[in-house]
Motif scaffolding. Sequence first.
Motif, mmCIF file in Angstrom:
data_model
loop_
_atom_site.group_PDB
_atom_site.id
_atom_site.type_symbol
_atom_site.label_atom_id
_atom_site.label_comp_id
_atom_site.label_asym_id
_atom_site.label_seq_id
_atom_site.Cartn_x
_atom_site.Cartn_y
_atom_site.Cartn_z
ATOM 1 N N ILE A 38 -3.349 13.718 1.071
ATOM 2 C CA ILE A 38 -2.917 13.945 -0.362
ATOM 3 C C ILE A 38 -3.377 12.205 -1.293
ATOM 4 C CG2 ILE A 38 -0.328 13.687 -1.489
ATOM 5 C CD1 ILE A 38 -0.033 15.942 0.742
ATOM 6 N N ALA A 39 -2.754 11.453 -0.492
ATOM 7 C CA ALA A 39 -2.413 9.885 -0.674
ATOM 8 C C ALA A 39 -4.235 9.620 -1.189
ATOM 9 C CB ALA A 39 -2.745 9.098 0.044
ATOM 10 N N GLU A 40 -5.114 10.066 -1.035
ATOM 11 C CA GLU A 40 -7.174 9.952 -0.883
ATOM 12 C C GLU A 40 -6.522 10.064 -2.612
ATOM 13 O OE1 GLU A 40 -9.048 10.685 1.683
ATOM 14 O OE2 GLU A 40 -8.955 9.038 2.502
ATOM 15 N N LYS A 41 -6.193 11.678 -2.413
ATOM 16 C CA LYS A 41 -5.938 12.497 -3.474
ATOM 17 C C LYS A 41 -5.810 11.816 -5.405
ATOM 18 C CE LYS A 41 -5.071 16.719 -6.349
ATOM 19 N NZ LYS A 41 -4.807 17.694 -6.441
ATOM 20 N N TYR A 42 -4.151 11.633 -4.756
ATOM 21 C CA TYR A 42 -4.070 10.287 -5.637
ATOM 22 C C TYR A 42 -4.668 9.180 -6.397
ATOM 23 C CZ TYR A 42 0.215 7.609 -7.796
ATOM 24 O OH TYR A 42 0.866 6.975 -8.657
ATOM 25 N N LYS A 43 -5.102 8.340 -5.173
ATOM 26 C CA LYS A 43 -6.082 7.355 -5.372
ATOM 27 C C LYS A 43 -7.336 7.421 -6.252
ATOM 28 C CE LYS A 43 -8.752 2.734 -3.460
ATOM 29 N NZ LYS A 43 -9.642 3.370 -3.810
ATOM 30 N N GLN A 44 -8.032 8.490 -6.037
ATOM 31 C CA GLN A 44 -8.726 9.536 -7.161
ATOM 32 C C GLN A 44 -7.770 9.530 -8.360
ATOM 33 O OE1 GLN A 44 -10.666 12.802 -5.187
ATOM 34 N NE2 GLN A 44 -11.953 11.235 -2.949
ATOM 35 N N GLU A 45 -7.032 9.731 -8.684
ATOM 36 C CA GLU A 45 -6.646 10.009 -9.839
ATOM 37 C C GLU A 45 -6.039 9.172 -10.723
ATOM 38 O OE1 GLU A 45 -3.624 13.160 -8.870
ATOM 39 O OE2 GLU A 45 -5.561 15.491 -8.898
ATOM 40 N N HIS A 46 -5.603 7.680 -10.201
ATOM 41 C CA HIS A 46 -5.374 6.748 -10.380
ATOM 42 C C HIS A 46 -5.854 5.182 -9.718
ATOM 43 C CE1 HIS A 46 -2.238 10.274 -10.082
ATOM 44 N NE2 HIS A 46 -1.607 9.668 -11.238
ATOM 45 N N PRO A 47 -7.128 6.066 -10.323
ATOM 46 C CA PRO A 47 -7.722 4.575 -8.851
ATOM 47 C C PRO A 47 -7.060 2.949 -9.950
ATOM 48 C CG PRO A 47 -9.295 5.281 -11.291
ATOM 49 C CD PRO A 47 -7.510 6.677 -11.212
ATOM 50 N N ASP A 48 -6.308 2.886 -10.965
ATOM 51 C CA ASP A 48 -5.781 1.252 -11.105
ATOM 52 C C ASP A 48 -4.633 1.404 -11.125
ATOM 53 O OD1 ASP A 48 -8.486 1.422 -12.447
ATOM 54 O OD2 ASP A 48 -7.647 2.300 -14.909
#
Length: 232
Positions: A38-48
């Motif tokens: 879940i955390a890695e998916k969020y990072k991909q969706e919100h890279p900034d």
Amino acid sequence: EDFNQLRVVTSLYCQDIEILHLTDKKRFENASLRNLEIAEKYKQEHPDDPRSLFLVANAFWGRRQYKEAIPIYLDFIEQSGSDEEIFIAYNRLAEVYKVVEDHQRALACCMEAMKLRPWYPTAYLATAEVYYSMEQFNHAESMFLIGLRMAAEDKRYERTMVVWNPRDFDVNPLRMLTYTYLQLSKPKEALKCLETIVQIIPESPLDKKMAKVIKRMVKELDKVEKVLKKSE
């Protein structure tokens, strides 16, 4: 970034709630892996968003993949605008460095955390645990006492910390202080710690059993001291 306080929030602590969180190795593995995904998916969706780094690092930390967590926490500290979350990151890093036995970096992280939140007891207690891991028990004793005194007397952390475990500010450090006193051959002080723990959580059989063992030890020492005094 941190929030500015615009209103007063009443904080309540209920003594009557009992939480039982039972798990096993398989459930832990599944849950921690799901959190990481879940955390890695969020990072991909919100890279900034710097907080995405914080979430991924916490997920690795939760899985005890400490070496993977370290560089991500460091990146987050560089990018974040939230002193509160940077404080948490430094404390997590201190624990990670302690586990991998990089004690000097662990102490350095504790110091950075103290600079950010010197009124929180967390970093002082973390420093004590690092010293305990280093077998510098006199240093550990001093830092445990400072942290416990702060937790008991200065309650500002209750108004500003988003979430905390009350046992991290009494029972858990008191147990570590008990072990520290035993290492320093101070059974009477260790017994006082255990008696305080039993007052807080009287249903703890392990602490009660340990207190009985140390109480017998203290009685034997008292007998020896009486004999020595007579012989003087």
